[in-house]
Design an enzyme around this catalytic site. Structure first.
Site, PDB file in Angstrom:
ATOM      1  N   GLY A 267      70.857  73.973 103.921  1.00  0.00           N
ATOM      2  CA  GLY A 267      70.093  75.220 103.876  1.00  0.00           C
ATOM      3  C   GLY A 267      68.648  75.018 104.281  1.00  0.00           C
ATOM      4  N   ALA A 268      67.989  74.057 103.642  1.00  0.00           N
ATOM      5  CA  ALA A 268      66.586  73.806 103.928  1.00  0.00           C
ATOM      6  C   ALA A 268      66.161  72.519 103.246  1.00  0.00           C
ATOM      7  CB  ALA A 268      65.724  74.960 103.421  1.00  0.00           C
ATOM      8  N   MET A 269      64.959  72.051 103.568  1.00  0.00           N
ATOM      9  CA  MET A 269      64.511  70.765 103.049  1.00  0.00           C
ATOM     10  C   MET A 269      63.045  70.816 102.630  1.00  0.00           C
ATOM     11  SD  MET A 269      65.311  67.724 102.295  1.00  0.00           S
ATOM     12  CE  MET A 269      64.083  66.682 101.509  1.00  0.00           C
ATOM     13  N   GLU A 270      62.784  70.248 101.443  1.00  0.00           N
ATOM     14  CA  GLU A 270      61.493  70.405 100.777  1.00  0.00           C
ATOM     15  C   GLU A 270      60.436  69.374 101.163  1.00  0.00           C
ATOM     16  OE1 GLU A 270      64.400  69.419  99.230  1.00  0.00           O
ATOM     17  OE2 GLU A 270      63.995  67.850  97.749  1.00  0.00           O
ATOM     18  N   ASN A 271      60.467  68.807 102.363  1.00  0.00           N
ATOM     19  CA  ASN A 271      59.476  67.801 102.765  1.00  0.00           C
ATOM     20  C   ASN A 271      58.069  68.237 102.350  1.00  0.00           C
ATOM     21  OD1 ASN A 271      61.658  66.723 104.496  1.00  0.00           O
ATOM     22  ND2 ASN A 271      61.223  68.600 105.644  1.00  0.00           N
ATOM     23  N   HIS A 303      63.146  78.108  96.229  1.00  0.00           N
ATOM     24  CA  HIS A 303      63.719  76.812  95.851  1.00  0.00           C
ATOM     25  C   HIS A 303      62.924  75.662  96.484  1.00  0.00           C
ATOM     26  CE1 HIS A 303      67.125  74.067  94.829  1.00  0.00           C
ATOM     27  NE2 HIS A 303      66.720  73.444  95.921  1.00  0.00           N
ATOM     28  N   GLU A 304      62.736  75.737  97.785  1.00  0.00           N
ATOM     29  CA  GLU A 304      62.044  74.631  98.465  1.00  0.00           C
ATOM     30  C   GLU A 304      60.594  74.553  98.013  1.00  0.00           C
ATOM     31  OE1 GLU A 304      64.132  72.752  99.746  1.00  0.00           O
ATOM     32  OE2 GLU A 304      65.752  74.206  99.967  1.00  0.00           O
ATOM     33  N   HIS A 307      60.293  72.888  94.663  1.00  0.00           N
ATOM     34  CA  HIS A 307      60.468  71.436  94.719  1.00  0.00           C
ATOM     35  C   HIS A 307      59.123  70.703  94.781  1.00  0.00           C
ATOM     36  CE1 HIS A 307      64.640  70.299  94.768  1.00  0.00           C
ATOM     37  NE2 HIS A 307      64.965  70.936  95.869  1.00  0.00           N
ATOM     38  N   GLU A 326      67.460  68.741  91.658  1.00  0.00           N
ATOM     39  CA  GLU A 326      68.220  69.886  92.160  1.00  0.00           C
ATOM     40  C   GLU A 326      68.655  70.860  91.061  1.00  0.00           C
ATOM     41  OE1 GLU A 326      67.916  70.648  95.021  1.00  0.00           O
ATOM     42  OE2 GLU A 326      67.537  68.780  96.115  1.00  0.00           O
TER      43      GLU A 326
HETATM   44  N1  PHE Z   1      67.082  68.866  99.210  1.00  0.00           N
HETATM   45  C1  PHE Z   1      67.548  70.043  99.886  1.00  0.00           C
HETATM   46  C2  PHE Z   1      67.456  71.162  98.864  1.00  0.00           C
HETATM   47  O1  PHE Z   1      68.269  71.352  98.033  1.00  0.00           O
HETATM   48  C3  PHE Z   1      68.926  69.992 100.399  1.00  0.00           C
HETATM   49  C4  PHE Z   1      69.164  68.980 101.480  1.00  0.00           C
HETATM   50  C5  PHE Z   1      69.803  67.800 101.191  1.00  0.00           C
HETATM   51  C6  PHE Z   1      68.766  69.219 102.754  1.00  0.00           C
HETATM   52  C7  PHE Z   1      70.031  66.854 102.163  1.00  0.00           C
HETATM   53  C8  PHE Z   1      68.997  68.301 103.745  1.00  0.00           C
HETATM   54  C9  PHE Z   1      69.654  67.117 103.446  1.00  0.00           C
HETATM   55  O2  PHE Z   1      66.528  71.817  98.741  1.00  0.00           O
HETATM   56 ZN    ZN Z   2      66.910  71.495  96.354  1.00  0.00          ZN
END
Ligand code: PHE
Ligand code: ZN
Length: 873
Positions: A267-271, A303-304, A307, A326
């Protein structure tokens, strides 16, 4: 069995890292096929580790070029550089810098892990173990470093150069190239690293934090999509202020960026400071996105963002602790959405997701604890159990210790562990400390897999005016866990009389609505119970369990009418429908209980009070819900038949009332994604679907008109779906018209693909194969694959589970053709087989054969080998 050797990783084997990496300087020279990476790492031995061996860095498919120690070139005898590891035999005492140059080909990266290209942009994905595909590193979440990233690229190709943190330098170079340097002052694990470069449009806004810090907000998208970011930006700002108000958490950098890409596995990533999103969860216009899309965008943006504190500032010690970030962050985004919208409606839809995704996982061969203790491939643990059940565990904790103690526990967690990589034990200790409670039994929620069953029995003593409620817990065996210890359950409940909740006492005190079940069996004696009550158990779904309580139709009607808990009013309607449906599955000639039809009619009549709630109450249990209830020897076709019959009956008996609801629930004026209007649309569209269930010409005409005149995608899609389900010519015409209207919009065409993939018709498999030849389809793009193939395998019970096994072999072939390119995507598709053991014998044998075919294929990825082996075990 496949030849892919799996080497399990175990929690008990955790050791602190032998070395620490304090700073990372990355120098990235972007090129489509020949990207140059120079990483300079400041390394020292970890004083907390007793290990004295060589330095071994992780790699994955890396191409080594050269290495330097404290600036001096290393000789080949000093190290071993393999694609999967770099070993330095002797390390200096004290700290030293190791510089390593690698080359990589972003264009050839089809796994979408590490550095890859999406359309014309470069982007990265590092969670969980993607950073090692960029450079050699201690690629584990307990190694926290301060990153400085210099990106260099052709200006024309990539005017935007982005990385984590704040931009500290930029400039123009020779040969049409330019560079930017980013510095992130917050130490972070490598999985939070990100870099994006490309020719992207940007939408800007800003936010002032509670303490007065000015934050620039930027959303990067493909040119021409700027107008589709408005809602995402709005959701971001609402998330930022909500986290300040509810959790006291402020944002901590000068800039927060979101990039939408169209090739993304999740879905997305919290970098840190640079979230990368699947564009499906950013882009929205009324004409292209449904109410559900808007709700998803709001939830995932939140959500992101959340994080940043739960995940980034405080991260996981190891990947076994994934639920630490998570589960908690899902809990936070669910609370956010509940506050932004309707709390009961949000709760009901979350529980529906939990039951359909998580309960089915927990009841099959892939069951695992919220915190697993062993894994073969961590990518396969981004599951409903870790996420959704993980969130339920946090919610139970809050219920048990109370809101106030929970708030203090969260504050303590942020204070005590900021900047650290921690465990579930560390998290729970904060709540034990503030509440003074022993939470050791509660910890079993993290360790024991499977969905517990709670059985309830009650006896009313008329003369003594008491009610004895006996609750027992049953913990079914799951893979690797044949025996279990009794767990702790917060059970919210009330006793409902004809006029609503009864005021009763428990142990002499006025009853406040919550009991804790800690023993295998426990009795609770309520007093001052003046009339025969109906127990309303597990209010607001206070624990993620299956509740077994024998309530007859009269009792369910009492709850439906008089329960003060909206969740249980909804549940009463569901339970009633489920009883009927189960009887219909066994015997399709079972007459339909008129009291049920009346109850549905009552819901329609009062629909205007809370349309979203009414819509949820009208929706019958899904085919998968019914299958789960049946449990074994499931015949999906019989389930479909039972459901069709009930829908047909309701459509016939309630035809005119349904049409009236459709009328009164129409929404005037311009589209707004707000919950109020969305609720009216959902009630209208549930009514439309029911009204058409018996093929009513009048109702189908309404659907046709709605399809043609809708000013928003929600109504248009609902009409399209209803028309397509009718199996009429009008349905086929509508599908053709839709394809023409939206041909150039991949996210909209995805919906069109899904609708067709989910049609419960015998011709659907052929249709899906045909759609794979559509120019809009691609086996390389995860969204396209999930929209067509995933919708078919995960959401089309009868056609995936065709009695001839063709559904299984089709999906197996696709999995095998995707696996060499994108193992994560292939493994996700394979999860469709997670309930295969509960099917009737014929289908079960065919599903097993398809799984064995996959397992026998040489050269499977670790991702697919892991799922297929566990599925067959
Ligand atoms: N950490 C991300 C999330 O839940 C999910 C994710 C995991 C995205 C692995 C990419 C790779 O917000
Ligand atoms: Zn997450």
């Amino acid at each position: 069995m496949s030849d892919t050797a799996l080497e399990p990783v175990r929690l008990v084997d955790y050791r602190v890292p032998a070395f620490l990496i304090d700073t990372v300087h990355l120098d990235i020279g972007l090129d489509r096929t020949q990207t140059r990476i120079v990483a300079t790492l400041a390394i020292r031995r970890n004083p907390a580790s007793g290990e004295r061996g060589p330095l071994k860095l992780d790699g994955d498919s890396l191409l080594f070029v050269e290495a330097w120690l404290d600036g001096v070139p290393l000789q080949t005898r000093d190290y071993v550089a393999l694609p999967q590891a770099f070993t330095l035999h002797h390390t200096p005492e004290g700290s030293f810098t190791l510089t390593i140059e690698t080359r990589l080909d972003p264009s050839a990266n089809t796994q979408l892990m590490g550095l890859y290209r999406s359309n014309s942009a470069y982007c990265t994905q590092c969670e969980a173990e993607g950073f090692r595909r960029i450079t050699y590193f201690l690629d584990r979440p307990d190694v926290l470093s301060v990153y400085t990233t210099r990106i260099e690229a052709s200006f024309q190709e990539a005017p935007a150069l982005l990385a984590n943190g704040n931009k500290i330098e930029e400039g123009v170079l020779n040969h049409g190239r330019h560079f930017a340097v980013w510095h992130d002052p917050f130490p972070k694990p490598s999985y939070l690293f990100a870099m994006v470069a490309g020719d992207l449009a940007v939408v800007r806004d800003s936010f002032v934090t509670a303490s007065g810090r000015h934050v620039r907000l930027e959303i990067y998208v493909e040119h021409g999509k700027e107008s589709r970011c408005t809602y995402a930006m709005d959701a971001l700002k609402r998330s930022m202020s909500w986290d300040e108000q509810v959790f006291g958490r402020e944002y901590d950098l000068d800039i927060f960026m979101i990039v939408a890409v169209s090739d993304f596995n999740m879905g997305a990533m919290e970098n840190k400071g640079l979230n990368v999103f699947n564009d499906k969860y950013v882009l929205a216009l009324p004409e292209t996105a449904t109410d559900q899309d808007y709700a998803n965008i709001e939830a995932i943006i939140a959500h992101e963002y959340f994080h940043n504190w739960t995940g980034n500032r405080i991260t996981c010690r190891d990947w076994f602790q994934l639920c630490l970030k998570e589960g908690l962050t899902v809990f936070r985004d669910q609370e956010f959405s509940a506050d932004q919208r309707s709390r009961p409606v949000k709760r009901i839809s979350d529980v529906k997701t939990l039951r359909s995704q998580q309960f089915s996982e927990d009841g099959g061969p892939l069951a695992h604890p919220v915190r697993p203790e062993i894994y073969n491939e961590i990518n396969n643990f981004y599951t409903a159990t870790v996420y959704e059940k993980g969130a339920e565990v946090v919610r139970m904790l809050k219920a048990l210790i109370g809101d106030e103690a929970f708030g203090r526990g969260m504050d303590l967690y942020f204070e005590r562990h900021d900047g650290e990589a921690v465990t579930i034990e560390d998290f729970i200790a904060c709540f034990a400390d503030v509440s003074g409670r022993d939470l050791s039994q509660f910890m079993l929620w993290y360790r024991q897999s499977g969905t517990p069953e709670i059985r309830a029995e009650g006896v009313w003593d008329e003369s003594g005016r008491t009610y004895a409620l006996t609750l027992s817990q049953i913990l079914p065996p799951t893979p690797g866990q044949p025996h279990k210890q009794p767990m702790l359950f917060p059970i919210r409940l009330g006793l409902v009389g004809t006029k609503g909740d009864l005021r009763v006492r428990l142990d002499g005190e006025p009853f406040e609505g919550l009991v804790a079940l800690t023993e295998p069996t426990q009795s609770f004696l309520f007093s001052e119970v003046g009339e025969k009550p109906v127990p309303s158990l597990l209010r607001s779904f206070s624990a993620p369990v299956k509740l077994a309580v024998d309530l007859d139709e009269e009792a369910l009607l009492t709850l439906l009418r008089a329960d003060s808990d909206p969740f249980n009013r909804w549940q009463a309607a569901q339970s009633y429908a489920l009883k009927l449906l189960l009887r219909l599955v066994k015997d399709p000639t079972t007459p339909i209980d008129p009291r049920f039809v009346e109850a549905i009619s009552g819901i329609l009549e009062r629909g205007g009070d809370d349309p979203a709630f009414a819509a949820l109450s009208l929706a019958l249990p899904s085919e998968a819900d019914i299958a789960r209830e049946i449990g074994s020897d499931v015949d999906p076709q019989a389930i479909l038949g039972a459901r069709a019959k009930l829908r047909h009956t309701l459509g016939s008996y309630l035809g005119s009332e349904l049409l009236r609801t459709i009328e009164t629930m129409s929404v005037d004026g311009p589209y707004s994604p707000q919950a109020r209007d969305a609720g009216r649309r959902s009630l209208r569209n549930v009514a439309l679907e029911l009204a058409c269930a018996n093929g009513s010409k009048a109702a189908l005409a309404v659907a046709q008109a709605q399809f043609e005149n809708a000013n928003n995608m929600t109504d248009e899609m609902a009409a399209l779906n209803t028309l397509a389900l009718s199996g009429t010519d009008a349905g086929e015409q509508a599908l053709l018209g839709f394809r023409e209207r939206y041909g150039s919009d991949p996210l909209v065409i995805d919906k069109w693909m899904s609708v067709q993939a989910m049609l419960p018709h015998e011709t659907t498999l052929a249709r899906v194969k045909e759609l794979m030849r559509d120019s809009a389809f691609s086996l390389h793009n995860p969204n396209r694959v999930r929209a067509l193939i995933g919708a078919f395998s995960a959401n089309n019970q009868t056609q995936f589970n065709r009695p001839d096994g063709e559904g299984y072999s089709f999906i197996a072939d696709i999995i095998l053709s995707i696996d060499p390119k994108n193992p994560q995507l292939a493994a996700r598709l394979l999860v469709a087989f997670k309930t295969w053991r509960s099917l009737e014998a014929g289908r079960r044998a065919l599903a097993a054969a398809a799984l064995r075919d996959i397992a026998a294929r040489p050269g499977l990825s670790r991702d697919v080998a892991d799922i297929v082996q566990r599925s067959l075990a």
